[in-house]
Write a protein that holds these residues in place. Structure first.
Motif, PDB file in Angstrom:
ATOM      1  N   MET A   1       0.847  -1.197   0.000  1.00 43.42           N
ATOM      2  CA  MET A   1       0.000   0.000   0.000  1.00 43.42           C
ATOM      3  C   MET A   1       0.882   1.246   0.000  1.00 43.42           C
ATOM      4  N   SER A   2       0.278   2.325  -0.416  1.00 39.44           N
ATOM      5  CA  SER A   2       1.012   3.587  -0.500  1.00 39.44           C
ATOM      6  C   SER A   2       1.426   4.052   0.899  1.00 39.44           C
ATOM      7  N   LEU A   3       2.616   4.696   0.942  1.00 37.18           N
ATOM      8  CA  LEU A   3       3.087   5.213   2.235  1.00 37.18           C
ATOM      9  C   LEU A   3       2.114   6.248   2.809  1.00 37.18           C
ATOM     10  N   SER A   4       1.419   6.957   1.910  1.00 36.84           N
ATOM     11  CA  SER A   4       0.468   7.965   2.382  1.00 36.84           C
ATOM     12  C   SER A   4      -0.709   7.320   3.115  1.00 36.84           C
ATOM     13  N   MET A   5      -0.910   6.037   2.911  1.00 36.22           N
ATOM     14  CA  MET A   5      -1.944   5.312   3.665  1.00 36.22           C
ATOM     15  C   MET A   5      -1.321   4.533   4.827  1.00 36.22           C
ATOM     16  N   LEU A   6      -0.083   4.092   4.618  1.00 42.68           N
ATOM     17  CA  LEU A   6       0.571   3.259   5.629  1.00 42.68           C
ATOM     18  C   LEU A   6       0.860   4.042   6.910  1.00 42.68           C
ATOM     19  N   TRP A   7       1.344   5.282   6.763  1.00 40.87           N
ATOM     20  CA  TRP A   7       1.733   6.053   7.953  1.00 40.87           C
ATOM     21  C   TRP A   7       0.568   6.294   8.912  1.00 40.87           C
ATOM     22  N   PRO A   8      -0.577   6.814   8.404  1.00 39.88           N
ATOM     23  CA  PRO A   8      -1.685   6.995   9.360  1.00 39.88           C
ATOM     24  C   PRO A   8      -2.152   5.684   9.995  1.00 39.88           C
ATOM     25  N   LEU A   9      -2.015   4.592   9.217  1.00 39.50           N
ATOM     26  CA  LEU A   9      -2.396   3.278   9.760  1.00 39.50           C
ATOM     27  C   LEU A   9      -1.489   2.898  10.933  1.00 39.50           C
ATOM     28  N   LEU A  10      -0.181   3.107  10.754  1.00 36.65           N
ATOM     29  CA  LEU A  10       0.772   2.747  11.800  1.00 36.65           C
ATOM     30  C   LEU A  10       0.609   3.654  13.029  1.00 36.65           C
TER      31      LEU A  10
END
Lengths: 289, 43
Positions: free
Chosen positions: A240-249
């Motif tokens: 997945m895109s980092l722009s989605m991964l960061w808020p997920l983490l």
């Protein structure tokens, strides 16, 4: 102590925390450790016993709980806000993908909470530690709540994406089993007149239930499931895109801190409630004389 | 997919409700226990 209590916690038969001095003495500050805890008989787990002492846990909990609460609140609000307002919509799922920022951290936390429950069960059965029993009692309802959130948010995600609130898919079913394991633990631990027997039975259930965790993890590989495969694994780059991964983490970290803060608060409250019960029993006995 | 926001709002709402219930519940329980102990030790 005469009533089988260590710092207000019921003593279990064979517990290494059994203290046989009677009557109970007021603990000077800092509170003395039971003799078993001051020895080096179990060096590998000495640190565990040291911080599992109820008096020490109360002091440690009072120090770390505000930090855990603040970190949990800030990170959760930041992660969820990021996922809801800033992260991009998915090219296929559109804005429905934003449910992921609730669903996936809840799913991770549900499994981690069960692992913590099983670890408490292990500590309870092996070391017969009363604080492990208390922690397990307090983790159970919180874990059940988080698993319920995972199931409900998954259902809310499935309806617009799959056209169904629920399917008897291997991943969904194994998480439902996890939810029932949590509920079973909550009920079982309170089902016996003798709390030690309840704790023992619930600890065995918690340990047996660990078998469900690999089933949850690998269900999307072992069976053809409607649920998508894992997008994030430890062995491969995230799909997945980092722009989605960061808020997920960030949200996952916030959920974890929040969970820890809630469990610490509940365990502290449980220890204090035990002390209140002991004090009231003592007072009632003195009034009888 | 114009109707998905209702599902998104419901998921976030559930999350907030559970967090408040568990968090505030634990804080209130801790405060109650502390006060009860203080009352007993004080009397």
């Amino acid at each position: 102590m005469g009533e089988g209590l260590v710092e207000g916690i019921p003593r279990r038969r064979g517990s290494r925390h059994a203290v046989t001095t009677d009557p109970p003495k007021r603990a000077p500050s800092p509170e003395p450790m039971p003799p078993e805890l001051t020895t080096t008989a179990v060096p590998a787990t000495g640190w565990l016993h040291r911080y599992a002492h109820p008096g020490r846990f109360l002091r440690l909990g009072a120090t770390v709980q505000p930090w855990l609460s603040a970190a949990g609140l800030i990170l959760t609000l930041a992660g969820l806000g990021w996922g809801l307002f800033i992260a991009p919509a998915d090219w296929q799922q559109g804005d429905a993908v934003r449910i992921m920022y609730v669903h996936v951290p809840a799913a991770w936390l549900a499994s981690a909470a069960y692992l913590a429950l099983a670890a408490c069960g292990f500590a309870s059965l092996v070391w017969r530690h009363p604080l492990a029993d208390l922690a397990a009692v307090e983790i159970g309802p919180v874990g059940a709540g988080v698993t319920a959130l995972c199931l409900a948010s998954g259902s809310l995600w499935g309806r617009p994406m799959w056209g169904a609130w629920w399917v008897w898919d291997a991943r969904l079913t194994s998480v439902l089993v996890l939810f029932f394991l949590f509920l079973g633990h909550v009920v079982l631990v309170r089902s016996f007149d003798d709390p030690a027997r309840g704790a023992r039975s619930a600890a065995i259930l918690a340990l047996v239930g660990v078998l469900d965790l690999p089933i949850i993890k690998f269900s999307v590989q072992w069976w053809n499931t409607l649920h998508q495969p894992d997008s994030i694994t430890l062995t491969a780059a995230p799909a997945m895109s980092l722009s989605m991964l960061w808020p997920l983490l960030v949200t996952a970290l916030g959920f974890s801190f929040g969970f820890a803060a809630i469990v610490v608060a509940r365990v502290r409250a449980a220890i204090l409630e035990q002390r209140v019960r002991v004090a009231m029993q003592r007072r009632a006995r003195m009034a009888e004389r | 997919m114009s109707g998905v926001w209702a599902y998104v709002d419901a998921a976030y709402g559930l999350c907030a409700a559970l967090g408040l219930w568990l968090g505030v519940g634990a804080a209130l329980r801790l405060r109650r226990a502390r006060r009860a102990l203080a009352r007993i030790e004080g009397s």
